[in-house]
Scaffold this motif. Structure first.
Motif, PDB file in Angstrom:
ATOM      1  N   VAL A  85       2.667  34.214  -6.819  1.00  0.00           N
ATOM      2  CA  VAL A  85       1.753  35.323  -6.533  1.00  0.00           C
ATOM      3  C   VAL A  85       1.728  35.596  -5.029  1.00  0.00           C
ATOM      4  O   VAL A  85       1.752  36.753  -4.585  1.00  0.00           O
ATOM      5  CB  VAL A  85       0.335  35.016  -7.051  1.00  0.00           C
ATOM      6  CG1 VAL A  85      -0.653  36.101  -6.596  1.00  0.00           C
ATOM      7  CG2 VAL A  85       0.331  34.918  -8.570  1.00  0.00           C
ATOM      8  N   ILE A  86       1.698  34.532  -4.217  1.00  0.00           N
ATOM      9  CA  ILE A  86       1.701  34.697  -2.762  1.00  0.00           C
ATOM     10  C   ILE A  86       2.983  35.377  -2.301  1.00  0.00           C
ATOM     11  O   ILE A  86       2.958  36.321  -1.492  1.00  0.00           O
ATOM     12  CB  ILE A  86       1.511  33.335  -2.062  1.00  0.00           C
ATOM     13  CG1 ILE A  86       0.072  32.841  -2.248  1.00  0.00           C
ATOM     14  CG2 ILE A  86       1.850  33.441  -0.569  1.00  0.00           C
ATOM     15  CD1 ILE A  86      -0.178  31.440  -1.720  1.00  0.00           C
ATOM     16  N   LYS A  87       4.121  34.925  -2.816  1.00  0.00           N
ATOM     17  CA  LYS A  87       5.401  35.521  -2.415  1.00  0.00           C
ATOM     18  C   LYS A  87       5.473  36.988  -2.816  1.00  0.00           C
ATOM     19  O   LYS A  87       5.966  37.832  -2.048  1.00  0.00           O
ATOM     20  CB  LYS A  87       6.552  34.737  -3.040  1.00  0.00           C
ATOM     21  CG  LYS A  87       6.702  33.331  -2.490  1.00  0.00           C
ATOM     22  CD  LYS A  87       7.769  32.555  -3.245  1.00  0.00           C
ATOM     23  CE  LYS A  87       7.841  31.110  -2.759  1.00  0.00           C
ATOM     24  NZ  LYS A  87       8.835  30.308  -3.521  1.00  0.00           N
ATOM     25  N   ALA A  88       4.973  37.316  -4.013  1.00  0.00           N
ATOM     26  CA  ALA A  88       4.989  38.706  -4.466  1.00  0.00           C
ATOM     27  C   ALA A  88       4.127  39.580  -3.562  1.00  0.00           C
ATOM     28  O   ALA A  88       4.475  40.728  -3.253  1.00  0.00           O
ATOM     29  CB  ALA A  88       4.501  38.788  -5.911  1.00  0.00           C
ATOM     30  N   ASN A  89       2.995  39.042  -3.119  1.00  0.00           N
ATOM     31  CA  ASN A  89       2.129  39.816  -2.229  1.00  0.00           C
ATOM     32  C   ASN A  89       2.706  39.927  -0.829  1.00  0.00           C
ATOM     33  O   ASN A  89       2.466  40.923  -0.137  1.00  0.00           O
ATOM     34  CB  ASN A  89       0.729  39.202  -2.210  1.00  0.00           C
ATOM     35  CG  ASN A  89      -0.117  39.665  -3.379  1.00  0.00           C
ATOM     36  OD1 ASN A  89      -0.765  40.701  -3.313  1.00  0.00           O
ATOM     37  ND2 ASN A  89      -0.081  38.912  -4.478  1.00  0.00           N
ATOM     38  N   LEU A  90       3.458  38.925  -0.384  1.00  0.00           N
ATOM     39  CA  LEU A  90       4.179  39.072   0.880  1.00  0.00           C
ATOM     40  C   LEU A  90       5.209  40.190   0.779  1.00  0.00           C
ATOM     41  O   LEU A  90       5.410  40.959   1.727  1.00  0.00           O
ATOM     42  CB  LEU A  90       4.856  37.752   1.266  1.00  0.00           C
ATOM     43  CG  LEU A  90       3.946  36.660   1.828  1.00  0.00           C
ATOM     44  CD1 LEU A  90       4.738  35.368   2.039  1.00  0.00           C
ATOM     45  CD2 LEU A  90       3.289  37.081   3.142  1.00  0.00           C
ATOM     46  N   ASP A  91       5.866  40.308  -0.375  1.00  0.00           N
ATOM     47  CA  ASP A  91       6.790  41.421  -0.597  1.00  0.00           C
ATOM     48  C   ASP A  91       6.074  42.756  -0.382  1.00  0.00           C
ATOM     49  O   ASP A  91       6.592  43.656   0.296  1.00  0.00           O
ATOM     50  CB  ASP A  91       7.347  41.383  -2.024  1.00  0.00           C
ATOM     51  CG  ASP A  91       8.351  40.264  -2.253  1.00  0.00           C
ATOM     52  OD1 ASP A  91       8.885  39.729  -1.265  1.00  0.00           O
ATOM     53  OD2 ASP A  91       8.600  39.934  -3.429  1.00  0.00           O
ATOM     54  N   ILE A  92       4.890  42.881  -0.973  1.00  0.00           N
ATOM     55  CA  ILE A  92       4.114  44.122  -0.844  1.00  0.00           C
ATOM     56  C   ILE A  92       3.746  44.377   0.612  1.00  0.00           C
ATOM     57  O   ILE A  92       3.862  45.497   1.125  1.00  0.00           O
ATOM     58  CB  ILE A  92       2.844  44.050  -1.713  1.00  0.00           C
ATOM     59  CG1 ILE A  92       3.217  43.992  -3.198  1.00  0.00           C
ATOM     60  CG2 ILE A  92       1.926  45.243  -1.437  1.00  0.00           C
ATOM     61  CD1 ILE A  92       2.053  43.693  -4.113  1.00  0.00           C
ATOM     62  N   LEU A  93       3.303  43.334   1.301  1.00  0.00           N
ATOM     63  CA  LEU A  93       2.910  43.461   2.702  1.00  0.00           C
ATOM     64  C   LEU A  93       4.078  43.963   3.548  1.00  0.00           C
ATOM     65  O   LEU A  93       3.923  44.878   4.371  1.00  0.00           O
ATOM     66  CB  LEU A  93       2.410  42.113   3.201  1.00  0.00           C
ATOM     67  CG  LEU A  93       1.690  42.063   4.557  1.00  0.00           C
ATOM     68  CD1 LEU A  93       0.751  40.854   4.603  1.00  0.00           C
ATOM     69  CD2 LEU A  93       2.668  41.967   5.706  1.00  0.00           C
ATOM     70  N   PHE A  94       5.270  43.399   3.330  1.00  0.00           N
ATOM     71  CA  PHE A  94       6.425  43.795   4.142  1.00  0.00           C
ATOM     72  C   PHE A  94       6.896  45.208   3.791  1.00  0.00           C
ATOM     73  O   PHE A  94       7.377  45.939   4.663  1.00  0.00           O
ATOM     74  CB  PHE A  94       7.558  42.783   3.974  1.00  0.00           C
ATOM     75  CG  PHE A  94       7.225  41.430   4.539  1.00  0.00           C
ATOM     76  CD1 PHE A  94       6.614  41.303   5.768  1.00  0.00           C
ATOM     77  CD2 PHE A  94       7.503  40.269   3.824  1.00  0.00           C
ATOM     78  CE1 PHE A  94       6.283  40.070   6.292  1.00  0.00           C
ATOM     79  CE2 PHE A  94       7.182  39.018   4.339  1.00  0.00           C
ATOM     80  CZ  PHE A  94       6.567  38.925   5.566  1.00  0.00           C
ATOM     81  N   ILE A  95       6.748  45.608   2.544  1.00  0.00           N
ATOM     82  CA  ILE A  95       7.095  46.985   2.172  1.00  0.00           C
ATOM     83  C   ILE A  95       6.176  47.969   2.879  1.00  0.00           C
ATOM     84  O   ILE A  95       6.620  49.012   3.392  1.00  0.00           O
ATOM     85  CB  ILE A  95       7.024  47.172   0.637  1.00  0.00           C
ATOM     86  CG1 ILE A  95       8.203  46.444  -0.032  1.00  0.00           C
ATOM     87  CG2 ILE A  95       7.068  48.660   0.271  1.00  0.00           C
ATOM     88  CD1 ILE A  95       8.103  46.379  -1.544  1.00  0.00           C
TER      89      ILE A  95
END
Length: 283
Positions: free
Chosen positions: A148-158
């Motif tokens: 979940v953390i990694k997926a949200n980091l993806d969103i943050l970087f997008i």
């Protein structure tokens, strides 16, 4: 020989090194003061309310609300965050955040080439919300929280990549292949500059000709490949001059110059100062 202080990640808490801190909790009644140092990890600071000072590779960046600072491994910075500042501090390394998907790698490397983002309320609100979600997952540690953390980091970087593209329409028009090669060249410069200082060495690593590499850097940045190499040498020299007490000849050897006199001439040609005078004037 003295080295620049390197902050390292803590022991892994799970599949990789990651930590997030709520700055509001940490800075209720005290400042955060960090002297000149470098990290072996990525440092992401999301500031909702803030005042203080921040220098990254000897450039000053405002410490104000709705800003994000992002520091790559190897960069030098010093930071003062005054009490009452609010936001989140996220640290992670490649063991935690890496991807087999090229498009995710491309997004990430576009984002981390920028050390500072000053966002409007709406854009910043999205990233703050994502950061809070990451913090909650990290604290609660429910099943699958790492992913979940990694997926949200993806969103943050997008979200940050969108800001890059919106503020620089030229990047949207760049040839994706050329942009990818430029990003790889910049990464290689940061990790290889002490031992590799020739355009041909980097073009071989990238499996292209020196002519092609030079054409890419001139087209996308308006600079020759040699200029970028020299700028990186000077940057690393400044890091060593201001963040250590090493003698000039020690710094020359650290940068793989066998002749300190040549290093001194090179440094003065590009900065207008001898290394010693630069250290005295700017330290």
């Amino acid at each position: 020989m003295q080295e620049i202080t390197i902050r390292k990640t803590k022991e892994p808490l799970f599949s990789g090194n990651f930590e997030i801190i709520n700055l509001g909790d940490l800075l209720v009644d005290k400042n955060m003061e960090e002297g000149l140092h470098r990290h072996d990890f990525f440092f992401l600071m999301v500031l909702e309310e803030a005042s203080g000072k921040h220098h990254i590779d000897f450039n000053d960046y405002p410490v104000v609300p709705n800003t994000i600072s992002l520091i790559r491994p190897g960069q030098v910075h010093e930071l003062i965050l005054e009490k009452g500042s609010k936001g989140y501090l996220i640290t992670f390394d490649f063991n935690f955040y890496s991807s087999i998907y090229n498009y995710k790698k491309e997004i990430f490397w576009k984002v981390v080439q920028h050390n500072y983002y000053n966002l409007g309320n709406q854009k910043f609100g999205k990233i703050l919300s994502v950061s809070k979600y990451i913090f909650d997952e990290f604290i609660q540690k429910k099943a699958g929280y790492e992913e979940v953390i990694k997926a949200n980091l993806d969103i943050l970087f997008i979200e940050l990549m969108r800001d890059v593209l919106e503020n620089n329409t030229l990047k949207e028009q760049n040839d994706p292949y050329e942009q990818e090669l430029l990003d790889k060249f910049v990464q290689l410069l940061e990790s290889q500059i002490c031992t590799n200082k020739q355009v041909t060495e980097y073009s071989e690593m990238l499996h292209i000709t020196p002519y092609k590499l030079n054409a890419i850097t001139k087209n996308l940045l308006g600079k020759t490949s040699s200029q970028l190499i020299n700028e990186q040498i000077i940057l690393e020299a400044k890091r060593l001059l201001l963040a250590t007490s090493n003698q000039i000849n020690e710094i020359a050897f650290k940068l793989c110059y066998e002749d300190p006199a040549y290093f001194i001439r090179f440094f003065k040609r590009y900065t207008g100062y001898t290394p010693q005078v630069f250290r005295q004037n700017f330290k």
